[in-house]
Design an enzyme around this catalytic site. Sequence first.
Site, short mmCIF file in Angstrom:
data_model
loop_
_atom_site.label_atom_id
_atom_site.label_comp_id
_atom_site.label_asym_id
_atom_site.label_seq_id
_atom_site.Cartn_x
_atom_site.Cartn_y
_atom_site.Cartn_z
N ALA A 1 7.46 -1.76 1.99
CA ALA A 1 8.01 -1.00 0.87
C ALA A 1 9.09 -0.04 1.35
O ALA A 1 10.15 0.09 0.71
CB ALA A 1 6.89 -0.24 0.16
N GLY B 1 0.83 -1.19 0.00
CA GLY B 1 0.00 0.00 0.00
C GLY B 1 0.87 1.25 0.00
O GLY B 1 2.10 1.17 0.15
N GLN C 1 1.20 3.38 2.25
CA GLN C 1 1.88 3.51 3.55
C GLN C 1 2.51 2.19 3.99
O GLN C 1 2.60 1.89 5.19
CB GLN C 1 0.90 4.02 4.60
N SER C 2 2.99 1.40 3.05
CA SER C 2 3.57 0.10 3.35
C SER C 2 4.89 0.21 4.11
O SER C 2 5.84 0.85 3.65
CB SER C 2 3.80 -0.67 2.04
N ASN C 3 4.95 -0.45 5.27
CA ASN C 3 6.21 -0.54 6.01
C ASN C 3 7.22 -1.39 5.23
O ASN C 3 8.41 -1.08 5.19
CB ASN C 3 5.98 -1.17 7.38
#
Length: 326
Positions: free
Chosen positions: A87, A81, A83-85
Site C-alpha cells: 500500500a 493491512g 502496515q502494508s508495504n
Amino acid sequence: MTRIELREAIAGVPSLVLAPLPTPIEPMDRLSAMLGGGPRLLVKRDDAIGFAFGGNKVRKLAVLGARAQAEGADTIITAGGIQSNHARVTAATAVRPGMRAVLVVNGSKPSTPSANALLDELLGAEVVYVESPERRAPMIREVADRLRTSGHRVFEIPVGGSTPLGSLAYLHAMLELLEQIPPPDAIVHATSSGGTQAGLVAACRLLRLSTRVVGIAADGPVASIHAQVRANVAGIGDLLEKDPEMVRRGTAIEIDDAFFGEGYGIPTSGSREAIELAARTEALFLDPTYTGKAMAGLISYVRQQRFTEKQTVLFWHTGGQVGLFA
C-alpha cells in the site's frame, strides 16, 4: 529460452523508472561464520531500492503503474493491512504521475499513525478502513464503482500487486541477477501473496535454470499461496504468448510454512533471533512480518545442513524494514 530471448520477450512491457537498478548483491560472510559455516551466503538487496523505502513492491509497481498510466487512469486502488508495504509503495507510485491513491486496509484507524501508515498519510493517500481481510475485495469494488460513477478512471490492483503483470517484474529482476553472478543453487525469500515467487519461478523455468526457489511463508494457508503462484506463473506464459509447457515444467514451487508461527505479522523466537543476527553480523535490517521469518528459515536450513558447503544460497531481501517502526 536464452537470456537474450527472454529479455526481448519482456522488452515491450512498459515500466516506470522509479529508482536506479540494479540492486547490489553482497556476501554474508559474517553471518555464515556465526552459523558455523556451510554454503556460501549472498543477499540481493531489494531493500536498498531508492524509492519509497524500497522493497520488492517497487519493482511490481513500476510495471503496474505504467499500465495504469497507459490506460489513462487518474486513480489507483489497492488493499492490504494497515502496515502494508504494498500500500505504501502504491501510494508513492501514484504521486509520481499525479494520480490519486485509495488504500483499502483492514483494521481500525490508528490514533497516531506510525511506520507505513504514517507514510501513507504523508503521501496523501485516501485510506478506507474495513473490519477484516475478507472485506477488502468487496470494498475495492464498491469504491471503484463509486469513483467511476463520478467520472474517475480507476485502475485496480489486488493485494500485494500479485498479478501475472506484477509478477513479470521479477523476470526482469532475475535477468538482472544473472548479469551480476552465476545462477545460485537456491534463492530463499519471503512469500505471501505469491507475486515475487511466481516471477522467480517463471524465470527459472523459462531459462531452464536448476536454481531452487524457496518461499518461506509469511502468511497462509500454504495451499492458497501455492495456487496464487501457480496461477501467476501460467499468466506470465500467457502474457508472453509462450507455449504453456515452457512455464509449466521445471523449478518446483516450494513453500515452507514451518516458520510462520502463530499468525501473520506475529513475531516468533526464530524471527527475533534472525533480525538480531542479520543486524549484528551484516548490518542488514529485516522486518518482523516478512524478511525476519524468511531469514529464520534460511538460518534453520543452514543449521540443519540442508545446503552443502559447495552450494551458493542467495537470500532475496524483499524490504519491509519500515515495519520495525510500527
